[in-house]
Write a protein that holds these residues in place. Structure first.
Motif, short mmCIF file in Angstrom:
data_model
loop_
_atom_site.label_atom_id
_atom_site.label_comp_id
_atom_site.label_asym_id
_atom_site.label_seq_id
_atom_site.Cartn_x
_atom_site.Cartn_y
_atom_site.Cartn_z
N SER A 90 38.02 20.52 -21.98
CA SER A 90 36.96 19.75 -22.63
C SER A 90 35.60 20.25 -22.16
CB SER A 90 37.13 18.26 -22.32
OG SER A 90 36.95 18.04 -20.95
N ILE A 91 34.59 19.93 -22.93
CA ILE A 91 33.22 20.33 -22.57
C ILE A 91 32.87 19.64 -21.25
CG2 ILE A 91 32.09 18.44 -23.86
CD1 ILE A 91 29.93 20.48 -24.66
N PRO A 92 32.34 20.38 -20.28
CA PRO A 92 31.97 19.69 -19.03
C PRO A 92 30.58 19.07 -19.11
CG PRO A 92 31.88 22.09 -18.73
CD PRO A 92 32.19 21.84 -20.18
N THR A 93 30.41 17.92 -18.48
CA THR A 93 29.06 17.38 -18.31
C THR A 93 28.45 18.08 -17.09
OG1 THR A 93 29.79 15.64 -16.81
CG2 THR A 93 29.76 15.11 -19.19
N LEU A 94 27.13 17.96 -16.98
CA LEU A 94 26.46 18.54 -15.81
C LEU A 94 27.03 17.92 -14.53
CD1 LEU A 94 24.28 20.22 -14.40
CD2 LEU A 94 22.65 18.37 -14.89
N GLU A 95 27.25 16.62 -14.55
CA GLU A 95 27.77 15.94 -13.35
C GLU A 95 29.14 16.48 -12.97
OE1 GLU A 95 27.12 11.87 -12.58
OE2 GLU A 95 25.86 11.58 -14.33
N GLU A 96 29.98 16.73 -13.96
CA GLU A 96 31.32 17.25 -13.67
C GLU A 96 31.24 18.65 -13.06
OE1 GLU A 96 33.71 14.78 -17.18
OE2 GLU A 96 32.98 16.79 -17.60
N VAL A 97 30.31 19.45 -13.53
CA VAL A 97 30.17 20.80 -12.96
C VAL A 97 29.70 20.71 -11.51
CG1 VAL A 97 28.88 22.98 -13.11
CG2 VAL A 97 29.79 21.91 -15.18
N ILE A 98 28.70 19.88 -11.27
CA ILE A 98 28.19 19.75 -9.89
C ILE A 98 29.30 19.26 -8.96
CG2 ILE A 98 26.57 18.49 -8.40
CD1 ILE A 98 24.63 18.46 -10.80
N ASP A 99 30.09 18.30 -9.43
CA ASP A 99 31.18 17.77 -8.60
C ASP A 99 32.25 18.83 -8.33
OD1 ASP A 99 30.07 15.29 -8.41
OD2 ASP A 99 31.25 14.40 -10.03
N ILE A 124 16.38 13.97 -17.22
CA ILE A 124 17.82 13.68 -17.14
C ILE A 124 18.49 14.61 -16.13
CG2 ILE A 124 19.99 13.87 -18.45
CD1 ILE A 124 18.35 12.72 -20.87
N VAL A 125 18.15 15.88 -16.18
CA VAL A 125 18.77 16.86 -15.27
C VAL A 125 18.33 16.62 -13.82
CG1 VAL A 125 18.82 19.33 -14.68
CG2 VAL A 125 19.19 18.60 -17.05
N ILE A 126 17.05 16.38 -13.64
CA ILE A 126 16.56 16.17 -12.26
C ILE A 126 17.15 14.88 -11.66
CG2 ILE A 126 14.48 15.57 -10.93
CD1 ILE A 126 13.05 17.75 -12.60
N THR A 127 17.28 13.85 -12.48
CA THR A 127 17.87 12.60 -12.00
C THR A 127 19.31 12.84 -11.53
OG1 THR A 127 16.49 11.33 -13.50
CG2 THR A 127 18.44 10.21 -12.64
N ILE A 128 20.05 13.64 -12.30
CA ILE A 128 21.44 13.94 -11.92
C ILE A 128 21.46 14.76 -10.62
CG2 ILE A 128 23.50 15.27 -12.59
CD1 ILE A 128 22.83 14.43 -15.53
N LEU A 129 20.59 15.74 -10.53
CA LEU A 129 20.57 16.59 -9.32
C LEU A 129 20.25 15.75 -8.07
CD1 LEU A 129 18.75 19.77 -10.68
CD2 LEU A 129 21.10 19.64 -9.84
N LYS A 130 19.33 14.82 -8.24
CA LYS A 130 18.98 13.96 -7.09
C LYS A 130 20.14 13.05 -6.73
CE LYS A 130 13.95 13.81 -7.35
NZ LYS A 130 12.77 13.08 -7.81
N LYS A 131 20.74 12.45 -7.75
CA LYS A 131 21.87 11.54 -7.52
C LYS A 131 23.01 12.27 -6.80
CE LYS A 131 25.30 9.39 -10.47
NZ LYS A 131 25.69 9.30 -11.87
N ALA A 155 9.36 16.67 -10.21
CA ALA A 155 9.85 16.86 -8.83
C ALA A 155 9.22 18.14 -8.30
CB ALA A 155 11.37 16.96 -8.82
N ASN A 156 8.20 17.97 -7.49
CA ASN A 156 7.45 19.13 -7.02
C ASN A 156 8.30 20.10 -6.21
OD1 ASN A 156 5.07 20.59 -6.86
ND2 ASN A 156 4.73 19.87 -4.77
N ASP A 157 9.36 19.57 -5.60
CA ASP A 157 10.21 20.43 -4.76
C ASP A 157 11.32 21.12 -5.54
OD1 ASP A 157 11.23 17.89 -5.14
OD2 ASP A 157 12.23 17.80 -3.20
#
Ligand code: G3P
Ligand code: CA
Length: 239
Positions: A90-99, A124-131, A155-157
């Motif tokens: 199945s298509i992966p979500t960004l969260e699934e890839v990070i996990d 949306i992407v930055i929120t996921i990366l932070k989470k 996100a300046n960093d």
């Protein structure tokens, strides 16, 4: 971590279906320091990993990502190379890839924002990366430099990678304006002086996509890159 980064373009896409979890895991297993992948937004606002605007080439489904919900997209099979033993992918979500990807592997997340503009994709992407505590192992790259500018505002960093191809008259101004961490030139159109300038000014240089070992040796020999994206990781063997 290698000194000259081995970057798996869309995962180990030479042998496995691009932008899928097995392609990313195989890349990590085969020594990739970083994986590159592409992110779009679904109709209901989920960040999903796929290269094209539509699912037609890489799945048994049809339609644009922007017009399909995550639930609808998840019904399609992305094992488009019909690799035996992989089953349905199945298509992966960004969260699934990070996990899924080991923590020591860096993430080069390309925001696909053209020709369809995904309003809010940066947040949306930055929120996921932070989470997921993964901001420090990610580079957000895009041909859409407004998206990179927006990401830095949010996100300046965050590290941003300026994707481009062809000649750029105001190249230095663009790099400075963006406050980019890295530049990602198309390998066929690189300007050696620009790459040298970038490295002298502290930027990382990650060209895409080397198709031969000779190209990798050229980049290393001329000291003009910090790594390179490839589809086939065996190109790094014996160099
Ligand atoms: O990130 C570099 C490269 O992937 C950009 O081109 O078309 O392969 O996404 P494309
Ligand atoms: Ca890409």
């Amino acid at each position: 971590m290698s000194e000259f980064l081995k970057i798996a373009h869309r995962g180990y896409s030479h042998i496995l279906p691009e932008n899928t979890i097995p392609a990313f895991l195989k890349a990590a297993e085969c020594g990739a320091d970083m994986i590159e992948f592409d992110v779009h937004l679904t109709k209901d606002g989920h960040a999903v990993v796929i290269h094209d605007n539509d699912v037609d080439r890489t799945s048994n489904g049809s339609g644009n990502v922007k017009d399909l919900t995550l639930r609808e997209l998840k019904k399609f099979d992305f094992n488009f190379l019909k690799i035996h033993g992989l089953g349905i992918l199945s298509i992966p979500t960004l969260e699934e890839v990070i996990d899924a990807v080991p923590d020591n592997v860096l993430l080069n997340i390309e925001l696909k924002n053209c020709p369809h503009k995904y309003y809010g994709i940066e947040e949306i992407v930055i929120t996921i990366l932070k989470k997921k505590n993964s901001l420090n192992r990610a580079i957000i790259s895009s041909f859409d430099h407004f998206a990179l500018e927006k990401a830095k505002e949010l996100a300046n960093d965050v590290k941003t990678g300026m994707l481009y191809e062809g000649g750029w008259i105001f190249f230095q101004d663009e790099v400075r304006h963006l406050g980019a961490y890295s530049i990602h030139p198309a390998i066929d159109t690189i300007d050696i002086d620009q790459l040298k300038w970038a490295r002298e000014h502290g930027l990382r240089v990650f060209p895409w996509v080397a198709k031969s070992t000779k190209e990798i040796i050229f980049l290393k020999h001329n000291n003009i890159a910090d790594g390179v994206m490839v589809n086939d990781l065996t190109l790094f063997n014996n160099i």
